[in-house]
Design a protein around this motif. Structure first.
Motif, PDB file in Angstrom:
ATOM      1  N   ILE A   1      -1.424   4.761  -0.519  1.00 25.79           N
ATOM      2  CA  ILE A   1      -2.881   4.857  -0.613  1.00 25.79           C
ATOM      3  C   ILE A   1      -3.429   6.078   0.115  1.00 25.79           C
ATOM      4  O   ILE A   1      -4.183   6.871  -0.455  1.00 25.79           O
ATOM      5  CB  ILE A   1      -3.538   3.567  -0.066  1.00 25.79           C
TER       6      ILE A   1
ATOM      7  N   MET B   1       0.204   4.168  -6.674  1.00 25.04           N
ATOM      8  CA  MET B   1      -1.229   3.885  -6.597  1.00 25.04           C
ATOM      9  C   MET B   1      -1.964   4.683  -7.660  1.00 25.04           C
ATOM     10  O   MET B   1      -1.491   5.724  -8.128  1.00 25.04           O
ATOM     11  CB  MET B   1      -1.778   4.200  -5.211  1.00 25.04           C
TER      12      MET B   1
ATOM     13  N   ASN C   1      -1.917   1.863   5.534  1.00 26.43           N
ATOM     14  CA  ASN C   1      -1.790   1.295   4.192  1.00 26.43           C
ATOM     15  C   ASN C   1      -1.590  -0.216   4.205  1.00 26.43           C
ATOM     16  O   ASN C   1      -2.153  -0.941   3.381  1.00 26.43           O
ATOM     17  CB  ASN C   1      -0.630   1.960   3.448  1.00 26.43           C
TER      18      ASN C   1
ATOM     19  N   GLY D   1       0.783  -1.225   0.000  1.00 27.47           N
ATOM     20  CA  GLY D   1       0.000   0.000   0.000  1.00 27.47           C
ATOM     21  C   GLY D   1       0.814   1.273   0.000  1.00 27.47           C
ATOM     22  O   GLY D   1       0.257   2.365  -0.080  1.00 27.47           O
TER      23      GLY D   1
END
Length: 544
Positions: free
Chosen positions: A163, A114, A450, A110
């Motif tokens: 994220i 992204m 994340n 994460g």
């Protein structure tokens, strides 16, 4: 089909883009229609937008489609795994239809790269859908005709910051596109000060004190609860309802407020009201003087085409509920500047009845905050058991009142106890505000870390626990909060804190875990870099 490359200036972002334009000649019943699709690559934001203009003539298609299908398709994306090393993953906030869709690299947990794929306009008329291995965007299947000069758009936004931070950057782009600021959110009384709620989950939801009407019960709440309450929410029990429980007339019923709402307001020392409203019923009395559209199938109505209706209606702070049942013509919240907050949970009653973990708002809060809305957890109890709350089955019980108060405070949204008059735990509730009722909230809503978002996606959307984080900066000092009430595994080195100050300076963390806490932890920034990695296990926390 003709294709050409042009460069234009756009007023939304005050920056330029490169545009590839695709021109189609659609021939139907001998009539030519020009359809224009375009792809724009922006210079100053890391995004690509896709636009479709359906021409200057009406388009009609009455062929029945499944509700998950779309009538137009542009753009579409082929979904495939490039090779065995392709570890892309995704999650959504409310299914494909409304988006946005978040794509990220699973190997980075994460962090890092992204993408956000989301609607960029016509939010209530278009959707995303998946057909086999293709992600498609277009007009909803429920629309049988498209008006002349209709256009809609989709955005694909990129960030290399993980994220959580990527969602914030996407949200800033969306807000800038629609000239939204945080002016009203910052100054909203109901966000900044302590209030009292009577919605589904509150002690007085369709419930009064024994042998007492609603008016007197609410006056007793205001005068006998020794909290610095700055507003009172009155829920759906106070107005007239019509077909299918919709609002027929938004005025006080005489059996609820025998002396009328203005007189009750005076008796309550003029405390501001947050006045609840749900969907309008088909038989609403307001259709006699204002324009409405009607849905005979559902028995609902929606006011359209005139602001005078809302101006005439509003006298107090307004709370719109049941948005999910409104028709597709309802204006998206982020485009209305005076909308300051949104509920990011189901009703608290489901939590009291043991049917849902209503407090788990770490993902939904991320989306709300990104588009400029304060996340609202909903009402809470500060005491576990409260005799007399007869509107819930089975017997309601709050298992962790401290957790409810903490998550409400850290959400940055409204903080609203809903205890019975004799059941308020003042020691617990007073921890969330100053003596004047000012909420002690962080700079940003608490959201899921994340790494846990990544694990959730890896496990087909099944929650792997709840670990949230947030921070507050006061002058030159930044204070971090880690909220870890429900951990299923250890998260060592997965919470990364970047220091803004000098090396060899301390970072103060507050760790909240059930049932103990809070624990205060001091970490020292290493001289080699400006980051600290937090060690978080099911039984301890510290710094790597």
């Amino acid at each position: 089909m003709d294709s050409n490359l042009v460069k234009k200036q756009h007023h939304i972002f005050q920056c330029s883009w490169n545009e590839t334009q695709l021109n189609y000649d659609l021939i139907h019943s001998g009539i030519h229609r020009k359809i224009v699709a375009s792809i724009r690559q922006w210079d100053q934001i890391s995004a690509i937008t896709f636009h479709l203009n359906t021409g200057d003539q009406i388009l009609t298609n009455t062929i029945p489609l499944d509700k998950n299908q779309v009538r137009t398709i542009f753009p579409s994306f082929y979904i495939e795994q490039i090779d065995i090393n392709d570890q892309r993953a995704y999650f959504t906030f409310e299914g494909f239809e409304g988006g946005p869709i978040i794509l990220f690299n699973q190997t980075q947990r994460g962090e890092g790269d992204m993408l956000v794929i989301s609607l960029f306009s016509k939010f209530m008329a278009t959707s995303l859908t998946q057909t086999n291995n293709t992600l498609e965007y277009g007009v909803m299947s429920s629309m049988f005709s498209i008006t002349p000069n209709y256009n809609h758009s989709l955005i694909v936004f990129y960030s290399s910051n993980g994220i959580n931070e990527g969602m914030k950057l996407w949200g800033r782009t969306m807000q800038k596109a629609y000239n939204r600021t945080n002016q009203y959110r910052i100054n909203d009384l109901t966000i900044n000060k302590l209030g009292y709620y009577t919605d589904n989950g509150a002690y007085y939801y369709y419930n009064t004190e024994n042998n007492t009407n609603y008016e007197q019960t609410m006056l007793d709440v205001i005068h006998n609860i020794s909290l610095p309450l700055h507003y009172l929410q009155i829920d759906s029990w106070w107005y007239y309802k019509g077909i299918d429980g919709g609002v027929s007339e938004w005025i006080a019923r005489p059996d609820i407020f025998p002396h009328g709402l203005p007189e009750f307001h005076r008796k309550s020392e003029n405390i501001p009201f947050v006045a609840h409203n749900r969907y309008w019923s088909y038989d609403t009395v307001y259709k006699q003087n204002y324009s409405f559209v009607f849905d005979e199938k559902t028995g609902k109505a929606l006011p359209v085409g005139n602001d005078s209706f809302w101006i005439d209606l509003f006298t107090q702070v307004y709370e719109q509920d049941w948005l999910v049942t409104q028709t597709e013509d309802f204006q998206p919240l982020h485009r209305i500047p005076h909308v300051t907050q949104t509920r990011v949970s189901t009703d608290y009653a489901f939590h009291l009845e043991g049917k849902a973990q209503q407090w788990t708002i770490g993902i939904s809060s991320m989306f709300a905050d990104a588009i400029g809305l304060a996340p609202f957890k909903d009402v809470f109890w500060s005491t576990g058991s409260q005799t007399g709350a007869t509107n819930y089955t089975p017997t309601p019980h709050e298992v962790q009142a401290r957790r409810e108060i903490a998550i409400a405070t850290l959400s940055t949204g409204p903080v609203t106890p809903g205890d019975g008059i004799h059941y308020v735990n003042y020691d617990k509730t007073m921890q969330c505000y100053r003596s004047v009722g000012l909420i002690l909230k962080p700079d940003q809503p608490i959201t899921m870390i994340n790494a846990l978002l990544s694990d959730c996606a890896l496990n087909d959307g099944v929650s792997q626990g709840e670990v949230y984080s947030t921070k507050t900066t006061i002058d030159d000092d930044t204070f971090h909060v880690i909220f870890a009430p429900n951990m299923k595994k250890d998260y060592n080195n997965q919470i990364i804190i970047t220091a803004q100050g000098l090396f060899d300076e301390p970072i103060d963390l507050t760790l909240l875990q059930d049932p103990g806490g809070p624990d205060n932890i001091r970490c020292w920034i290493p001289s080699t870099n400006n980051t600290v990695r937090v060690v978080l296990t099911t039984d301890r926390a510290g710094c790597a």
